[in-house]
Scaffold this motif. Structure first.
Motif: not given
Length: 260
Positions: A36-37, A77-81, A160-166, A187-188
């Motif tokens: 799906f992703t 980072v987005l993929f992991i989140a 990881f979403f917080a990391l992505h925003i940062t 990449m994701c």
């Protein structure tokens, strides 16, 4: 773009993302999380190519190359989140609860900002905590908060979403937003496809049955939503962005009520 316009853009992203929880839950019934992703992020990335050509075609190759590395970092980072989030949504009691847990990033973002020596006004801290309390009553329907394995996965996704925003906030003034979106999506998608090949059975009939949720997830949640996030964060600090984006929980709860 001034801060007010940026806040409006971020709010539009939150609307798109809120209903994406429903698409993920419905689509996940037919296809695996990685499949799906992979498909939805490939669709989202590809949908941006003509937009990039129209709005950023005059930029130099040097500027484009400077966006590749941030795009790869954001994509990982987005993929992991997203992977943690998708599995968590499928294992959590209901979609509204998923939205509430995901919204913990409104607290994590200013905490991460402390380590990056970014000052967060006291009003933003108060707003974040008040919003979190409000989301609890909105999403939990007054019931007891029980924790299962899906909830644990969602908590990892929140980190990881917080990391992505940062990270987006760190690069927002140095890159071109549309290209960053496109690079991170490809990449994701590539990482998710590797996961799908290794751990899932890719069934074309199942993908066909999940076509509508996949298309929404690709064109709207990915292509539109994440691009709005990057554009909106250019003139808005990370904590304020997190608070606005967390209103996706409102539309997640609304979508759960209407659709599910």
């Amino acid at each position: 773009m001034n801060k007010t316009k940026s806040m409006i853009v971020l709010f539009l992203a939150a609307i798109v993302w809120g209903f994406a929880f429903i698409a993920q839950r419905v689509g996940g019934v037919n296809v695996g999380a990685f499949t799906f992703t992979a498909i939805r992020f490939f669709i989202g990335a590809t949908s941006l190519i003509p937009v990039i050509y129209i709005f950023e075609k005059k930029e130099s190759n040097k500027d484009s190359k400077n966006t590749i590395i941030p795009g790869i970092i954001c994509g990982i980072v987005l993929f992991i989140a997203v992977a943690f989030q998708h599995y968590g949504i499928m294992m959590t009691d209901f979609a509204g609860k998923s939205g509430f847990i995901t919204d913990f990033y409104i607290i994590l973002v200013p905490i991460l900002g402390i380590f990056l020596h970014k000052k967060t006004p006291i009003q933003a801290w108060i707003g974040a905590f008040v919003a979190l309390v409000g989301f609890y009553f909105l999403c939990m329907n007054g019931g007891a908060f029980t924790v299962n394995f899906g909830d644990v996965l969602l908590n990892f996704s929140t980190i990881f979403f917080a990391l992505h925003i940062t990270i987006v906030d760190t690069y927002s003034d140095k890159i071109y937003p549309l290209r960053l979106s496109c690079y991170q999506f490809y990449m994701c998608s590539a990482l998710a496809m590797i996961g799908a090949i290794c751990f899932e059975t890719i069934d074309l009939n199942a993908i066909k049955d999940a076509a509508i949720p996949i298309l929404y997830g690709g064109l709207m949640s990915v292509g539109v939503g994440y691009t709005l996030q990057i554009v909106g964060q250019k003139d808005c600090d990370s904590t304020t962005s997190a608070i606005i984006l967390s209103s996706e929980a409102v539309f997640c709860a609304l979508g759960s009520m209407i659709i599910l």
